[in-house]
Design an enzyme around this catalytic site. Sequence first.
Site, short mmCIF file in Angstrom:
data_model
loop_
_atom_site.label_atom_id
_atom_site.label_comp_id
_atom_site.label_asym_id
_atom_site.label_seq_id
_atom_site.Cartn_x
_atom_site.Cartn_y
_atom_site.Cartn_z
N HIS A 144 0.84 -1.19 0.00
CA HIS A 144 0.00 0.00 0.00
C HIS A 144 0.89 1.26 0.00
O HIS A 144 2.11 1.17 0.18
CB HIS A 144 -0.94 0.01 1.22
CG HIS A 144 -0.26 -0.20 2.52
ND1 HIS A 144 -0.39 -1.34 3.27
CD2 HIS A 144 0.61 0.58 3.19
CE1 HIS A 144 0.35 -1.24 4.34
NE2 HIS A 144 0.97 -0.10 4.32
C1 T46 Z 1 3.01 0.56 6.82
C2 T46 Z 1 3.65 -0.72 7.22
C3 T46 Z 1 5.12 -0.56 7.47
C4 T46 Z 1 -4.60 -0.23 13.15
O1 T46 Z 1 -5.75 -0.40 13.61
N1 T46 Z 1 -3.81 0.79 13.62
C5 T46 Z 1 -2.56 1.01 13.13
O2 T46 Z 1 -1.87 1.95 13.59
C6 T46 Z 1 -2.07 0.16 12.10
C7 T46 Z 1 -0.68 0.36 11.52
C8 T46 Z 1 -2.87 -0.86 11.64
N2 T46 Z 1 -4.10 -1.06 12.16
C9 T46 Z 1 -4.92 -2.17 11.69
C10 T46 Z 1 -5.37 -2.05 10.24
C11 T46 Z 1 -5.48 -3.49 9.81
O3 T46 Z 1 -6.77 -3.99 10.14
O4 T46 Z 1 -4.14 -3.35 11.76
C12 T46 Z 1 -4.44 -4.21 10.67
C13 T46 Z 1 -3.18 -4.58 9.92
O5 T46 Z 1 -2.69 -3.41 9.24
P1 T46 Z 1 -1.90 -3.49 7.84
O6 T46 Z 1 -2.42 -4.64 7.05
O7 T46 Z 1 -1.99 -2.14 7.19
O8 T46 Z 1 -0.41 -3.80 8.33
P2 T46 Z 1 0.92 -3.79 7.47
O9 T46 Z 1 1.99 -4.38 8.32
O10 T46 Z 1 0.70 -4.40 6.13
O11 T46 Z 1 1.24 -2.24 7.23
C14 T46 Z 1 1.63 -1.43 8.32
C15 T46 Z 1 1.00 -0.04 8.21
O12 T46 Z 1 -0.42 -0.16 8.04
C16 T46 Z 1 1.56 0.73 7.04
O13 T46 Z 1 1.22 2.10 7.18
O14 T46 Z 1 3.63 1.39 6.18
O15 T46 Z 1 3.04 -1.33 8.37
#
Ligand code: T46
Length: 141
Positions: A58
């Site tokens: 993303h």
């Molecule tokens: C990025 C990389 C390095 C939250 O509720 N609060 C938060 O602060 C974050 C980061 C995530 N979430 C929830 C949203 C999703 O339901 O946690 C779940 C997993 O998030 P995501 O799939 O976006 O996680 P990553 O590891 O793919 O990405 C994250 C960050 O979202 C992103 O900004 O740059 O880590």
Amino acid sequence: MSQSNSQFDENVRLVDLPVISDPRGDLTFMEGGRHIPFDIQRVYYLYNVPVDAERGGHAHRELEQVVFALSGSFRMKIDDGKTKRDVWLRSPKKGLYIRNLIWREMDKFSQGAVCMVLASQPYDEADYYRDYEEFLAAARK
Ligand code: T46
């Protein structure tokens, strides 16, 4: 493109943090607006990551972040819509600053790796581009 031959720019660059070393070990610190180029509004971390996991996939409309490997290592695949580069993070004193409108993917996590992220804004799902074509259109404007 590898880390060694990449030209880092104002959108993506490594941030070196101070280290205070003495016989008791090493201490690293960071302050928002000084070592980190924004006010820190949120901190999150990834741990218990399976070694074959892929995360990210993303970009953000406004959010800026600095990403650290507090322990272990992992790869960040960075794409500004024109240039792709791979950056390996493996040091708790060296972070990767990522401006908005940069696509990122993460993989090759080592066993027990811990990734800490400093973010310029609270969490907001509306800030995410999760569709690559939509991101590309915005990045190329
Ligand atoms: C990025 C990389 C390095 C939250 O509720 N609060 C938060 O602060 C974050 C980061 C995530 N979430 C929830 C949203 C999703 O339901 O946690 C779940 C997993 O998030 P995501 O799939 O976006 O996680 P990553 O590891 O793919 O990405 C994250 C960050 O979202 C992103 O900004 O740059 O880590």
